[in-house]
Every structure is written in structure tokens, then in C-alpha cells.
Design an enzyme around this catalytic site. Structure first.
Site, PDB file in Angstrom:
ATOM      1  CB  SER A 180      32.350  39.425  36.651  1.00 55.24           C
ATOM      2  OG  SER A 180      32.103  38.474  37.658  1.00 55.24           O
ATOM      3  CD  GLU A 308      39.461  35.681  36.698  1.00 54.39           C
ATOM      4  OE1 GLU A 308      38.843  36.356  37.530  1.00 54.39           O
ATOM      5  OE2 GLU A 308      39.499  35.968  35.483  1.00 54.39           O
ATOM      6  CG  HIS A 404      36.955  38.330  39.582  1.00 54.40           C
ATOM      7  ND1 HIS A 404      36.726  37.770  38.346  1.00 54.40           N
ATOM      8  CD2 HIS A 404      35.775  38.921  39.947  1.00 54.40           C
ATOM      9  CE1 HIS A 404      35.471  37.998  37.978  1.00 54.40           C
ATOM     10  NE2 HIS A 404      34.878  38.703  38.933  1.00 54.40           N
TER      11      HIS A 404
END
Length: 496
Positions: A180, A308, A404
């Protein structure tokens, strides 16, 4: 002779602890505390110390700014790192430097999800880094260098270069890794030529396409300062306590819908502060730097998860409530202009509004930035290895999907951490254990040799490792999205 491990660094002697068969050193300063006269400044090299410094506790984090909760910082020695080594008396061990993520608003190397035990057990020296986030690290203030969080990371890499051999590591065999915002940080570091000599390889999970123009960043800084009753300058903000500044950023994140017409995509994402394409520290986005030949390629392991955006739709309680208007907004703001919205609708004629919204958000925020970074790195002469995580979380009836951050406890082997249990349950399924072992071994092989164990990605042969109950190397599965985004790398957020 002390039973605890001791190492003499360039700055002084540190004493750590033994944990699970490894030597662990925590809270080692790689720069002076960025407060007082050093607040909003580039990091200053740490001072030497006499005697032995105890390094058994994690250092405090910089004030965090997140929409849900702002954790108070304890202490001001925010610029520290941690080292876990199989043997400080060894030589030439491969090194992994972990840069934690958190939307550029939060980051804590002490998170149990990043426990380095399993990776150190595989023979790696693992370093994890704290750095400035939120306004302290990335807001554009007059009189301060931009992207201070990146400058902190660079200072940490210089520390690794001059000290890691004392811990058994090879300074010429360093791999930077992150997920990220940590992955976005590494993508930015790829564009900075003086920095590239500080690491040899890179691992990036879920690279975000989040950058601001100077014009937008300056306006955000002005609004932030106005809310505090001051000016967006170092001189004026020096009177605002760091925690107070972080709290106001958190408050601004909550209020971002009010700024949507002026700030567009930035306001829609709910992140008030992110890296700035400033022409100084970060001259351009990683995708344009690599494709234009202004940055050279590298050994790069890059990947993303299949679903995600699902993490955010579930965590915010919006899953199941998205409307056609929400989808239209997402397409207008985040599909590549001018024909992206029509292309998405044509490619997914049977998708519900929510399915289409999740697709465009997942693509624009993480999936396409990751894929396009792999392609740009290959075009710049590097070796790119791509993966997609398709293994789904079993919790909440499977609603989280392959969301995610699901890949992080898999790579570290920390499914027993609190976050790991939230994603995999109290007892991970056998297929999760298998995928965790594969991803972890891929990391170790890549850090050591430059190959994770599957074929490299090439534009003409678009192979990707699909991580699932039965992993396979296949042509990239997101071809529809790839075609929509071809030749359209993420552009910095700008004023609308």
C-alpha cells in the site's frame, strides 16, 4: 559478558534481546527526533552516543492521522528502525527493509502483523522503519522540504548502508519491500537516482496511484492551516503541537466530501495528505519516469489482490448500499478519460452498479498502478515478476474476498496476529497455510536471487502468478482492465 546480543554501530553500541532464536534490536535511531528546530526539516543524522544503548522496545510512532482513530504519540524519537537478524556474527546475509503502509497517514513498524520471525528464520536480516506520516511527513508547507516522509526513508536506507554489515547483513544485497503506501513509497524511490544505489531489488504489494500536484497540495495546506487559525508556513505551524496537527488532519479527512468539487479524486478517496509531485524530491510519477527512460529498471516483485476495494467497502459499512449514482461518480472521477467510463460499462454489461464500482475503484487505486509499474519497469530494462492474490478471506461468510492487505500476514507468516485472525479466523484454513508458505518462499528466493520462482512478466508474454488454493502461472487475468488503462498511467490528483 552480557547474554543479550550487542552490536557496535557507526553511532554507538546497541544491546538488544534474543527472541525465538534471533537477535532483535528495536528503536534504533537513524535520525534525530524531528521536533523543535528540526520539525518539518529534512532528517538529521543521529548523534553518536557513549556507552551502551538499550534497544529492546519499539520506538514511538509519529502522530497518526486516520479517519477512524488518531493514536497519541508517546515520545518524539519517531525516526527509528528495528533489526532482526539470524546471527549478528554472520556475514553476507540478504537484507529485507520493510516500509509499512497506512495511506501515508499512519505507519507503525511495531504492528505484530510485521513480525519478522519467520523471514529471519529463512535466513534474512529484516529491518523495519518508522517515518513521518500525515502532515508531519507529506503536507506542503512553506519553508519545509516536500515529501519529508520519503526523506526519512532515504535516511533509513543510508543507515542500513553504513551499519547493516555489523548485524550480519550484506549492504550490497538489500531489498526494499512495502505494501500500500509502503509500496507507493518504494515506487517513488525508484525514480530518485541517488537513492537507487542504496538497494538492489524491490517488492511492492498493492501500489497506490496517489500523488498530488503542487497546486492541490498547497490548497490543502492552506485549508488545514485555516482550520487551525494559522498560516501554512513552518514558522506559523511550529506553535501547533504535532498531535494537534494530526488530529486536525483526521478531522479534515472526515470533512473531505465538502471539498469534492474543488479537490475531486483526492476528496472522494478521503485522504487529505499524500505525496506531492514537487519537482524537487519527487520530480514525476514512477510510471512516467520509468517509461520515459529517466529512471532505469530493477529486479521488481509486484502484485495486487483480486478484490482490493472490498476491504474499504466492508469496513465503512457501504457494502450493499452503493447506488447507480455512486457508480457514475466513481467512473467519472477514476476511469481514465475521456472514454474510460464507457469502456468499463461496455466491458461489464451484466455488472450490478456495486460490482462495477468495486471494479473501477480496485483498478484505479491499486490493481492498475501495480500492473503498470511492472510494465514500466520491464520497459526500462528491469525484470518484473507479477502476482495476483485470489485466495479469499473466509471471515464474515467470505464477504471480504481477496481484499486489500490480505497478502501481508501471508507474506510474513503472521496469520496468528490480531489482524491476521481478523482476516483468516482463529484457525487458518489449510489452503491459506499453503499460500502463505508459497508467498513467503517467493520473497526469500527473490531477495536472495532476484527470482521468486516463476517466469518474469513481459508485455508480449504477460505472465502472472495467481496465488490460490492451487496456484498457477497464467496470462494476466485482468486483461479487460489492462486494455482500458493501456498507455494511461495514474496522473497526480489536481484541482478540478
Amino acid at each position: 559478558m552480557s547474554e543479550q546480543p550487542r552490536v557496535r554501530t557507526a553511532e554507538g553500541v546497541v544491546e538488544g534481546l534474543r527472541r525465538r532464536g534471533h537477535a532483535v534490536f528495536r528503536g534504533i535511531p537513524y535520525a534525530q527526533p524531528p521536533v523543535g528546530a528540526l520539525r518539518f526539516a529534512a532528517p538529521a543524522r543521529p548523534r553518536r552516543w557513549e556507552g551502551t544503548r538499550q534497544t529492546v522496545e519499539f520506538g514511538p510512532v509519529a502522530p497518526q492521522s486516520v479517519p477512524v482513530h488518531a493514536s497519541p504519540a508517546e515520545g518524539t524519537d519517531w525516526l527509528t528502525l528495528n533489526v532482526c537478524t539470524p546471527d549478528p556474527g554472520a556475514a553476507g546475509l540478504p537484507v529485507l527493509v520493510w516500509i509499512p503502509g497506512g495511506g501515508y497517514m499512519a505507519a507503525a513498524s511495531s504492528d505484530p502483523m510485521y513480525d519478522p520471525t519467520a523471514l529471519a528464520g529463512a535466513g534474512l536480516v529484516v529491518v523495519s522503519v518508522n517515518y513521518r506520516v500525515g502532515a508531519e511527513g507529506f503536507a506542503l508547507f512553506e519553508g519545509a522540504p516536500p515529501n519529508r516522509g520519503f526523506l526519512d526513508q532515504i535516511a533509513a536506507l543510508h543507515w542500513v548502508r553504513r551499519n547493516i554489515a555489523f548485524f550480519g547483513g550484506d549492504p550490497d544485497l538489500v531489498t526494499v519491500a512495502g505494501q500500500s503506501a509502503g509500496a507507493g513509497s518504494i515506487a517513488a524511490l525508484l525514480t530518485m537516482k541517488p537513492v537507487r544505489g542504496l538497494f538492489r531489488r524491490a517488492i511492492t504489494h498493492s501500489v497506490p496511484g496517489f500523488h498530488c500536484t503542487r497546486a492541490l497540495a498547497a490548497q490543502v495546506a492552506t485549508v488545514l492551516a485555516d482550520r487551525l487559525g494559522t498560516a501554512p508556513t513552518v514558522a506559523a505551524l511550529s506553535d501547533v503541537a504535532p498531535q494537534r496537527l494530526a488530529e486536525e488532519v483526521t478531522s479534515l479527512c472526515v470533512d473531505l466530501p465538502h471539498y469534492r468539487q474543488r479537490w475531486g479524486r483526492l476528496a472522494q478517496l478521503g485522504i487529505a495528505v499524500c505525496p506531492v509531485v514537487d519537482g524537487e524530491v519527487l520530480s514525476e510519477t514512477p510510471w512516467t519516469a520509468l517509461t520515459s527512460g529517466r529512471a532505469s529498471g530493477i529486479d521488481l516483485l509486484v502484485g495486487h489482490t483480486r478484490d482490493e476495494f472490498r476491504l474499504f467497502s466492508v469496513m465503512t459499512g457501504r457494502r450493499g448500499t452503493f447506488t447507480e449514482q455512486d457508480t457514475r461518480t466513481a467512473l467519472d472521477l477514476f476511469a481514465p478519460a475521456p472514454d474510460g467510463p464507457d469502456a468499463y460499462r461496455a466491458a461489464h454489461p451484466r455488472a450490478t452498479p456495486e460490482e462495477l464500482l468495486e471494479t473501477v475503484y480496485s483498478d484505479s487505486t491499486f490493481r492498475m498502478p501495480s500492473l503498470l509499474l511492472a510494465e514500466a519497469n520491464a520497459a526500462a530494462g528491469g525484470s518484473s515478476f507479477l502476482f495476483e492474490l485470489h485466495l479469499a478471506s473466509p471471515v464474515l461468510g467470505g464477504i471480504m474476498g481477496a481484499c486489500h492487505s490480505l497478502d501481508v500476514p501471508l507474506a510474513f507468516g503472521t496469520m496468528d496476529s490480531s489482524t491476521g485472525k481478523q482476516l483468516f479466523g482463529d484457525q487458518p484454513a489449510p489452503e491459506a497455510v499453503v499460500v502463505s508458505r508459497e508467498l513467503q518462499q517467493a520473497w526469500v528466493r527473490f531477495v536472495t536471487s532476484g527470482s521468486p520462482g516463476w517466469a518474469a512478466y513481459h508485455p508480449g508474454r504477460q505472465l502472472s502468478r495467481v496465488l490460490a488454493a492451487e496456484s498457477k502461472t497464467l496470462p494476466y487475468t485482468g486483461q479487460t482492465s489492462r486494455q482500458i488503462w493501456q498507455g494511461r498511467p495514474p496522473a497526480p490528483f489536481d484541482l478540478t
